[in-house]
Design a protein around this motif. Structure first.
Motif, PDB file in Angstrom:
ATOM      1  N   PRO A 287     -33.740 -13.240 -37.252  1.00 46.26           N
ATOM      2  CA  PRO A 287     -33.437 -13.126 -38.685  1.00 46.26           C
ATOM      3  C   PRO A 287     -31.946 -13.331 -38.971  1.00 46.26           C
ATOM      4  O   PRO A 287     -31.578 -13.980 -39.954  1.00 46.26           O
ATOM      5  CB  PRO A 287     -33.867 -11.695 -39.024  1.00 46.26           C
ATOM      6  N   THR A 288     -31.105 -12.791 -38.077  1.00 42.72           N
ATOM      7  CA  THR A 288     -29.663 -12.968 -38.252  1.00 42.72           C
ATOM      8  C   THR A 288     -29.296 -14.440 -38.162  1.00 42.72           C
ATOM      9  O   THR A 288     -28.528 -14.962 -38.972  1.00 42.72           O
ATOM     10  CB  THR A 288     -28.907 -12.185 -37.161  1.00 42.72           C
ATOM     11  N   ILE A 289     -29.863 -15.108 -37.153  1.00 46.27           N
ATOM     12  CA  ILE A 289     -29.562 -16.532 -36.969  1.00 46.27           C
ATOM     13  C   ILE A 289     -30.049 -17.328 -38.176  1.00 46.27           C
ATOM     14  O   ILE A 289     -29.344 -18.188 -38.699  1.00 46.27           O
ATOM     15  CB  ILE A 289     -30.221 -17.060 -35.674  1.00 46.27           C
ATOM     16  N   ILE A 290     -31.265 -16.992 -38.647  1.00 43.31           N
ATOM     17  CA  ILE A 290     -31.797 -17.701 -39.816  1.00 43.31           C
ATOM     18  C   ILE A 290     -30.892 -17.470 -41.023  1.00 43.31           C
ATOM     19  O   ILE A 290     -30.593 -18.397 -41.776  1.00 43.31           O
ATOM     20  CB  ILE A 290     -33.241 -17.248 -40.118  1.00 43.31           C
ATOM     21  N   ALA A 291     -30.427 -16.218 -41.175  1.00 40.43           N
ATOM     22  CA  ALA A 291     -29.548 -15.906 -42.307  1.00 40.43           C
ATOM     23  C   ALA A 291     -28.271 -16.737 -42.238  1.00 40.43           C
ATOM     24  O   ALA A 291     -27.828 -17.312 -43.231  1.00 40.43           O
ATOM     25  CB  ALA A 291     -29.222 -14.422 -42.313  1.00 40.43           C
ATOM     26  N   PHE A 292     -27.692 -16.811 -41.035  1.00 35.47           N
ATOM     27  CA  PHE A 292     -26.482 -17.624 -40.850  1.00 35.47           C
ATOM     28  C   PHE A 292     -26.763 -19.084 -41.181  1.00 35.47           C
ATOM     29  O   PHE A 292     -25.991 -19.739 -41.879  1.00 35.47           O
ATOM     30  CB  PHE A 292     -25.972 -17.521 -39.408  1.00 35.47           C
ATOM     31  N   ALA A 293     -27.908 -19.570 -40.678  1.00 37.38           N
ATOM     32  CA  ALA A 293     -28.266 -20.969 -40.907  1.00 37.38           C
ATOM     33  C   ALA A 293     -28.435 -21.235 -42.395  1.00 37.38           C
ATOM     34  O   ALA A 293     -28.001 -22.262 -42.915  1.00 37.38           O
ATOM     35  CB  ALA A 293     -29.562 -21.301 -40.166  1.00 37.38           C
ATOM     36  N   ARG A 294     -29.053 -20.245 -43.060  1.00 32.03           N
ATOM     37  CA  ARG A 294     -29.274 -20.357 -44.488  1.00 32.03           C
ATOM     38  C   ARG A 294     -27.940 -20.495 -45.231  1.00 32.03           C
ATOM     39  O   ARG A 294     -27.767 -21.357 -46.083  1.00 32.03           O
ATOM     40  CB  ARG A 294     -29.976 -19.093 -44.949  1.00 32.03           C
ATOM     41  N   LEU A 300     -23.823 -26.447 -47.834  1.00 31.51           N
ATOM     42  CA  LEU A 300     -24.008 -27.901 -47.868  1.00 31.51           C
ATOM     43  C   LEU A 300     -24.747 -28.346 -49.130  1.00 31.51           C
ATOM     44  O   LEU A 300     -25.092 -29.506 -49.285  1.00 31.51           O
ATOM     45  CB  LEU A 300     -24.794 -28.366 -46.633  1.00 31.51           C
ATOM     46  N   GLY A 301     -25.064 -27.355 -49.979  1.00 35.56           N
ATOM     47  CA  GLY A 301     -25.720 -27.689 -51.239  1.00 35.56           C
ATOM     48  C   GLY A 301     -27.233 -27.767 -51.138  1.00 35.56           C
ATOM     49  O   GLY A 301     -27.901 -28.290 -52.015  1.00 35.56           O
ATOM     50  N   LEU A 302     -27.779 -27.233 -49.989  1.00 38.64           N
ATOM     51  CA  LEU A 302     -29.236 -27.296 -49.813  1.00 38.64           C
ATOM     52  C   LEU A 302     -29.866 -25.918 -50.054  1.00 38.64           C
ATOM     53  O   LEU A 302     -30.998 -25.664 -49.679  1.00 38.64           O
ATOM     54  CB  LEU A 302     -29.567 -27.773 -48.393  1.00 38.64           C
TER      55      LEU A 302
END
Ligand SMILES: Nc1ncnc2c1ncn2[C@@H]1O[C@H](COP(=O)(O)OP(=O)(O)O)[C@@H](O)[C@H]1O
Ligand SMILES: [Mg+2]
Lengths: 366, 259
Positions: A287-294, A300-302
């Protein structure tokens, strides 16, 4: 290539197989000790949680990986541990140092009691029985409101050892070291299990009950012991989890959590201690990694495209399916293959880990 | 006193009488073979001695004591080890670990001492390892010590299973078709091992085997079974030439055809 020359049986009985092994673990130990100075308090908290889930994972691993018995209700033992440790302190006035091992013991005894009737079951029937156990404990938490606080939940005090308190916000490093110490002790006990007759009896039951019995292994008693040990580890993890989260109720220990535990050890690698740790790391840090990725994608505007509710569970499930299809031995299995490839370089063959033909096994005399 | 006394042993599965009032004795130090066509009840007889099956009637005595009072997991402790016709090894463990499980009946300490791996547990493990290494030397299993069972060829598995039974240091060893599926060379090895078990280790062997050359080479006495019933007992030669045995193997008209 590495050759280990063995000159004494003790070399196989020791905890470490060879010098390189020892060096690796010394390095790992040094990193673990230095961790509070290397990462932020937030990440340290996450790491502490990884350790707690690793203990829970080891508990489930004893049952599933070592003894080959299914459980879909292990959150029940987390709950027993969490409620016991708090009630023993708040109601019975015991200090944490006594309440904590007692919580493990209570959970272990519950495991043994439950094992007696259900350990005769195999496969899917055992899975269903343990599932029922998980649901039952959820209900008991609600019903026994006088003790458990029911839906309102129970507050766990800070861990207190001889007047020194451990709080994840005030002194996260202290809490981390305490839980690290507990984890190391539990890993050592697990290692001892693996190198002693009881661990071999577990493996014997896992692979062939008929011949385990013919070798003198008492099936019912040994399975009960496995349930007890497994429940004790999981109960200890539950006790730590209770203190870590500070508050919990019936919804903390649901079937979903039991299933998550199962996914965790499958992804990590069933049958090894490493697997419990790898699985817990993926489970907690994902979840932490996903949050960072998010956040990264958002800059990046996505942003809008990736804010999908429940995406963690989805990704976790996708990873699980990928592992079941491509690497049933989990992260640890993959790691062993990579390590072997490097050790043998350049002699590794592509089909080295291909399993040979398995021979017919009868279940008739089960 | 006979080591093993089987009297009037019968077991029914529904309407099928798999073993039908079979009686025989095995004397200490002898090699005793059970022969008979498929489905004769040989493996069932082994499962009765291992207490996996409960007989419908009859008795089994081992060293003069009633074996039927023992539970299936106590049989090994009395000194009876066995192999299985369809190889029942611990697939996901190494050869060494499989053989060490054979030492389970020699386990002396509580699981708490084991979890702490106290010095006496370590000492016991050294002893177990020594015993297992003797078996490995005896059966020439050195190259496979740390191999996982899952990757081993059939012939080696057969030997490992025999080794696991030997690691128990049994008085009576039950071998269910030790040479089935083995090459001629491997079968020769098995013959020598059985001889040595008897001569060097003093183990009494009760075996089921179809390979009559192996049976003739190693066994002192042979019992032929067909449809659960005893049809002949005697030396390998006597049993082989017994009309009822030929009939059981080749069908009722075979004697006339031969004559
Ligand atoms: N558990 C069981 N349930 C029903 N029938 C069985 C069982 N075990 C063996 N049998 C039957 O008993 C007979 C003897 O089988 P077995 O002892 O395996 O023969 P063999 O002499 O070839 O080893 C066969 O007809 C078999 O089908
Ligand atoms: Mg058979």
């Amino acid at each position: 290539m590495r050759f280990v020359f063995k000159t004494h049986y003790d070399q196989d009985l020791g905890l470490f197989k060879h010098t390189q092994h020892r060096v690796c673990y010394a390095l790992l130990g040094a990193i673990m000790v230095a961790l509070p100075w290397l990462i932020s308090d937030y990440l340290l908290g996450e790491f502490t949680l990884v350790l707690i889930w690793s203990i829970a994972g080891m508990g489930l691993m004893i049952l599933i990986g070592q003894t080959g018995q299914a459980s879909l209700g292990h959150a029940a033992f987390l709950a027993i541990g969490a409620y016991s440790v708090v009630l023993l302190q708040e109601r019975a006035g015991l200090p944490f140092l006594l309440a904590f091992p007692l919580a493990g013991l209570i959970s272990g005894v519950c495991g043994a009691l439950i094992a007696r009737p259900i350990a005769k079951l195999h496969g899917v029937y055992l899975a269903i029985a343990t599932l029922a156990l998980g649901i039952l404990v959820e209900d008991i938490i609600v019903i026994a409101e006088a003790w458990t606080g029911g839906v309102g939940g129970l507050f766990a005090p800070d861990i207190d050892i001889f007047g020194h308190t451990f709080n994840k916000y005030i002194n996260p490093a202290d809490l981390y070291f305490l839980i690290l110490g507990i984890t190391v002790v539990l890993v050592l006990l697990y290692k001892n299990l693996l190198r002693s007759p009881l661990g071999r009896a577990f493996a014997a039951i896992r692979d062939s009950e008929v011949s385990a019995q013919a070798m003198g292994v008492e099936i019912a008693k040994t399975k009960s012991l496995s349930f007890a040990l497994s429940a004790a580890y999981t109960g200890l993890a539950g006790a730590l989890l209770g203190h870590f989260t500070g508050i919990f109720n019936n919804e903390t220990f649901t079937i979903i959590m039991s299933i998550n535990m199962l996914m965790m050890i499958v992804i990590g690698g069933v049958g090894s201690i490493h697997g419990a740790f790898f699985g817990a790391a993926v489970f907690v840090l994902l979840p932490t990694i996903i949050a960072f990725a998010r956040d990264g994608l958002a800059t990046l505007g996505l942003g809008n495209a990736v804010v999908i509710p429940g995406i963690e569970a989805g990704i976790f499930a996708a990873i699980l399916i990928a592992f079941l299809l491509f690497e049933p031995l989990g992260i640890y299995g993959r790691w062993v293959k990579i390590r072997t490839w490097f050790e043998l370089f350049p002699l590794a063959r592509r089909d080295m880990f291909k399993r040979n033909q398995s021979f017919l096994k009868t279940e008739r005399t089960r | 006193m006979s080591l093993l006394e089987v009297s009037d042993l019968t077991i029914r599965f529904g309407g099928l009488v798999a073993v039908d009032s079979v009686s025989f004795t095995v004397e200490p130090g002898e090699t005793f073979a059970l022969v008979g066509p498929n489905g004769a009840g040989k493996s069932t007889l082994f499962n009765l001695i291992s207490r996996i099956y409960e007989p419908s009637s009859g008795s089994i005595r081992f060293k003069g004591e009633d074996l039927l009072t023992a539970h299936a997991d106590q049989v090994a402790g009395l000194g009876i080890a066995r192999t299985f016709q369809n190889i029942e090894l611990f697939e996901h463990a190494s050869v060494l670990q499989n053989l060490l499980v054979g030492r389970h009946t020699h386990r002396q300490y509580s699981f708490l001492s084991e979890l702490l791996f106290l010095p006496r547990v370590r000492e016991q493990e050294r002893e177990n390892r020594k015993a297992v290494e003797n078996v490995i030397d005896f059966l020439d299993l050195q190259p496979y010590r740390n191999s996982l069972i899952a990757g081993l060829p059939y012939g080696v598995r057969k030997v490992v299973e025999m080794g696991r039974a030997l690691a128990l240091s049994p008085t009576l060893l039950l071998l269910d078709e030790p040479a089935s599926g083995l090459s001629v060379e491997e079968t020769n090895d098995v013959a020598f091992w059985i001889e040595d078990m008897k001569k060097l280790m003093g183990i009494t062997v009760l075996m089921v085997e179809h390979d009559m050359s192996l049976v003739s080479a190693v066994s002192d006495r042979v019992l032929a079974l067909a449809d659960g019933k005893t049809i002949a007992v005697g030396s390998a030669k006597e049993v082989q030439s017994h009309p009822a045995v030929i009939e059981a193997y080749l069908g009722p008209d075979s004697l006339e055809v031969e004559a």
